[in-house]
Design a protein around this motif. Structure first.
Motif, short mmCIF file in Angstrom:
data_model
loop_
_atom_site.label_atom_id
_atom_site.label_comp_id
_atom_site.label_asym_id
_atom_site.label_seq_id
_atom_site.Cartn_x
_atom_site.Cartn_y
_atom_site.Cartn_z
N LYS A 46 58.79 -50.97 -77.23
CA LYS A 46 60.23 -51.25 -77.20
C LYS A 46 61.01 -50.10 -76.59
N ARG A 47 60.59 -48.86 -76.89
CA ARG A 47 61.29 -47.69 -76.33
C ARG A 47 61.19 -47.67 -74.81
N HIS A 48 60.04 -48.11 -74.29
CA HIS A 48 59.84 -48.09 -72.83
C HIS A 48 60.21 -49.41 -72.17
N GLY A 49 60.61 -50.41 -72.97
CA GLY A 49 60.96 -51.70 -72.40
C GLY A 49 59.78 -52.43 -71.81
N ILE A 50 58.62 -52.32 -72.45
CA ILE A 50 57.40 -52.96 -71.94
C ILE A 50 56.73 -53.75 -73.07
N LYS A 51 55.64 -54.41 -72.73
CA LYS A 51 54.86 -55.17 -73.70
C LYS A 51 53.46 -54.54 -73.84
N LEU A 52 53.05 -54.28 -75.09
CA LEU A 52 51.75 -53.69 -75.36
C LEU A 52 51.03 -54.45 -76.47
N ARG A 53 49.71 -54.34 -76.44
CA ARG A 53 48.90 -54.94 -77.51
C ARG A 53 47.76 -53.99 -77.86
N LEU A 54 47.41 -53.93 -79.14
CA LEU A 54 46.31 -53.08 -79.62
C LEU A 54 45.08 -53.94 -79.88
N SER A 55 43.98 -53.60 -79.23
CA SER A 55 42.71 -54.29 -79.45
C SER A 55 41.70 -53.27 -79.99
N TYR A 56 40.76 -53.74 -80.80
CA TYR A 56 39.82 -52.79 -81.39
C TYR A 56 38.51 -53.46 -81.76
N THR A 57 37.50 -52.62 -81.94
CA THR A 57 36.26 -53.01 -82.61
C THR A 57 35.89 -51.84 -83.53
N LYS A 58 35.28 -52.13 -84.66
CA LYS A 58 34.93 -51.07 -85.60
C LYS A 58 33.62 -51.39 -86.29
N VAL A 59 32.97 -50.33 -86.77
CA VAL A 59 31.79 -50.46 -87.61
C VAL A 59 31.96 -49.56 -88.83
N ALA A 60 31.33 -49.95 -89.92
CA ALA A 60 31.35 -49.16 -91.15
C ALA A 60 30.01 -48.45 -91.30
N GLU A 61 30.04 -47.24 -91.82
CA GLU A 61 28.81 -46.48 -92.03
C GLU A 61 28.89 -45.77 -93.37
N PHE A 62 27.79 -45.77 -94.11
CA PHE A 62 27.72 -45.03 -95.36
C PHE A 62 27.42 -43.56 -95.09
N GLN A 63 28.18 -42.69 -95.73
CA GLN A 63 27.88 -41.28 -95.70
C GLN A 63 26.77 -40.98 -96.72
N HIS A 64 26.26 -39.75 -96.67
CA HIS A 64 25.20 -39.37 -97.60
C HIS A 64 25.67 -39.46 -99.06
N GLY A 104 29.45 -51.09 -103.95
CA GLY A 104 30.83 -51.58 -104.05
C GLY A 104 31.42 -52.10 -102.76
N PHE A 105 30.83 -51.77 -101.62
CA PHE A 105 31.38 -52.20 -100.34
C PHE A 105 30.93 -53.63 -100.03
N GLY A 106 31.89 -54.53 -99.89
CA GLY A 106 31.56 -55.92 -99.62
C GLY A 106 32.13 -56.43 -98.31
N GLY A 107 32.56 -55.53 -97.44
CA GLY A 107 33.14 -55.94 -96.18
C GLY A 107 32.10 -56.11 -95.09
N HIS A 108 32.57 -56.50 -93.92
CA HIS A 108 31.69 -56.64 -92.76
C HIS A 108 31.44 -55.26 -92.15
N PHE A 109 30.22 -55.04 -91.71
CA PHE A 109 29.89 -53.76 -91.11
C PHE A 109 30.36 -53.68 -89.67
N SER A 110 30.58 -54.79 -89.02
CA SER A 110 31.02 -54.79 -87.64
C SER A 110 32.09 -55.86 -87.46
N THR A 111 33.30 -55.46 -87.06
CA THR A 111 34.40 -56.40 -86.84
C THR A 111 35.12 -56.03 -85.55
N ARG A 112 35.95 -56.94 -85.07
CA ARG A 112 36.72 -56.68 -83.86
C ARG A 112 37.94 -57.57 -83.85
#
Length: 513
Positions: free
Chosen positions: A237-255, A420-428
């Motif tokens: 809006k500040r620049h008077g343009i149109k933008l969209r955010l796209s993503y993909t993600k994965v979840a990983e367990f730490q030690h 406890g984690f019940g989500g998807h490991f890979s989403t987009r």
């Protein structure tokens, strides 16, 4: 019949037409280790070539699903049944299909397929292909790592800039926790040390908060993306343009058993006349703008869970202090001259993370029940306490509504095997790139096309539509190979096929194809 777990080896083949002799069988048995000579000789004594071709589709799977029933070939144009075959007439009397498990610790073969599909999905969103225009390679893109907060001090692997291992938690003043354990560790833990992620004091560590954080991490990510998209809209809006955010993600367990997220986020332009089009954004916005937006969104997003009988005020769910948004550049190297992560590296990272789960935290199990959870919860270890707290926090009080509890806190018990984690490991997001389903369908279509190819077909019938579809009426008959020898032979054949495929790809790459 017994279900066999596949031994691993990659150097055993049986060329077409080779006669079975005792020496060859003994060599295979020696390589297999636990497979007896008699068992292996019996497997090789049958029509090996027919059996090998029959199991080829599931040969790399450690625990294939066995199916029984009828398979019919039907002309697509006329609906005429051109042939049918019952599984009783097939080798072993069953059809084999891969288990499809994405976890490398459970099934390396299927996990490798999943990793490859994820790599293709991520790469398409970075450099184009699979229906995505090549211009995305010039879009501002950021690789984001967001971690869980601290739930207590744990042993860790630390290095300096030169890569030398440092003491774990050095302290000048040696303090002790209320339970008498020292709050310092001067050991230089290796990267693969078993102590990594283990609390300095099990009794001080906030296991309930970590279990709830794992459960609510998916909601925290959803709210973070909403905040980032609002900031992107404000920037546009500040620049008077149109933008969209796209993503993909994965979840990983730490030690330590807490989930963290790796995400690839891309800025696209937006054409109101064609919302589905993926177009370059305005040149005035770049990866630095996106990095700042993501850092602010992660730092500013938090919420409090609903009350729980064990904690009436609920738990605060927020990200940890370690936030790392790194610009991504189009390059064949892992790091470019500016030290920024590149498309090749980030696609490999995300694909690798997608095949991991709780094994890094020291726990591996299928879904737990009341009669199986005791074996894990009774262990006075860090993973054991995580499983135990998930089970107890997820136990429904007598006065709680069963349906409402199952949809809320009851999920902790359902996902206790995932800490406890019940989500998807890979989403987009929908417009990031292609889908796993589309990649799998393309693979099925290719195999069907190979099956329908008839080299001996008369030239006169070239104009006729002879495409066939396969109609199956199959029922579940079990899991696993019939014998350890079958598992060895099938997985060795698959390993050799993968090696040949890698060699072919390397050869094409060297030729510049």
């Amino acid at each position: 019949m017994t279900t066999a777990t596949a031994p691993t080896t990659a150097h055993i083949t049986r060329p077409t037409g080779l006669t079975v002799d005792e020496l060859a069988a003994r060599r295979l048995a020696k390589a297999a280790g636990s497979v007896s000579f008699d068992e292996l000789a019996a497997s090789l004594a049958r029509d090996y070539d027919a059996w090998s071709a029959h199991v080829a589709g599931a040969a790399g799977c450690s625990h294939p699903i066995r199916l029984v029933g009828l398979v019919q070939h039907v002309e697509q144009a006329t609906g005429r049944v051109t042939g049918e075959r019952h599984t009783t007439d097939m080798p072993d009397g069953v059809l084999y299909t891969p288990c499809g498990n994405r976890r490398a610790a459970v099934c390396p073969g299927c996990a490798e397929t999943y990793r490859g599909d994820t790599y293709q999905l991520v790469t398409a969103g970075l450099v184009g292909g699979k229906g995505v225009p090549a211009s995305v390679g010039e879009h501002p893109c950021v690789f984001l790592t967001a971690t869980a907060p601290s739930f207590g001090p744990v042993h860790t692997h630390r290095t300096d800039r030169a890569g030398r291992t440092l003491p774990c938690r050095p302290r000048r003043d040696l303090e002790h926790c209320p339970h008498g354990h020292p709050l310092a560790c001067f050991t230089r833990h290796a990267d693969d040390a078993a102590e990594r992620g283990r609390p300095l004091c099990l009794d001080c560590y906030d296991h309930p908060h970590q279990a709830v954080w794992n459960l609510a991490s998916g909601e925290l990510w959803r709210r973070t993306v909403i905040a980032a998209r609002r900031a992107v809209s404000a920037l546009a809006k500040r620049h008077g343009i149109k933008l969209r955010l796209s993503y993909t993600k994965v979840a990983e367990f730490q030690h330590r058993g807490a989930v963290h997220f790796h995400a690839l986020l891309r800025l696209d332009g937006l054409d109101p006349r064609d919302p589905d089009a993926v177009i370059p954004p305005d040149a005035r916005v770049g990866a630095n703008h996106l990095g700042t937006i993501l850092r602010d969104a992660v730092a500013g997003t938090q919420f409090t869970t609903a009350p729980h009988p064990a904690r009436e005020q609920g738990w605060t769910i927020a990200w940890g202090e370690q936030v790392d948004p790194r610009p991504v550049r189009l390059s064949r190297l892992d790091l470019d001259d500016a030290g920024e992560i590149t498309t090749t590296a980030v696609a490999g990272y995300l694909a690798k993370y997608a095949t991991k789960a709780t094994e890094l935290a020291g726990h591996t199990s299928t879904r737990l029940r009341a009669d199986t959870v005791r074996a894990h919860a009774a262990l006075d270890t860090h993973p054991g306490r995580q499983v135990d707290v998930c089970w107890h926090l997820g136990t429904r009080p007598e006065k709680a509504d069963a349906k409402e509890w199952a949809a809320g806190w009851g999920r902790l018990q359902r996902w206790a095997h995932m800490l406890g984690f019940g989500g998807h490991f890979s989403t987009r997001s929908r417009r990031y790139s292609t889908t796993l389903g589309a990649l799998r369908q393309a693979r099925r279509d290719w195999r069907l096309a190979q099956h329908n190819t008839r080299p001996d077909q008369d030239d006169e019938s070239d104009d006729e539509d002879t495409t066939e579809i396969i109609v199956s009426s199959l029922a579940y008959a079990g899991i696993g190979w019939h014998t350890s020898a079958d598992a060895l032979l099938a997985n060795t054949s698959a390993a050799n096929a993968r090696a040949r495929g890698r060699a072919a790809r390397d050869e094409l790459a060297s030729l510049g194809a």
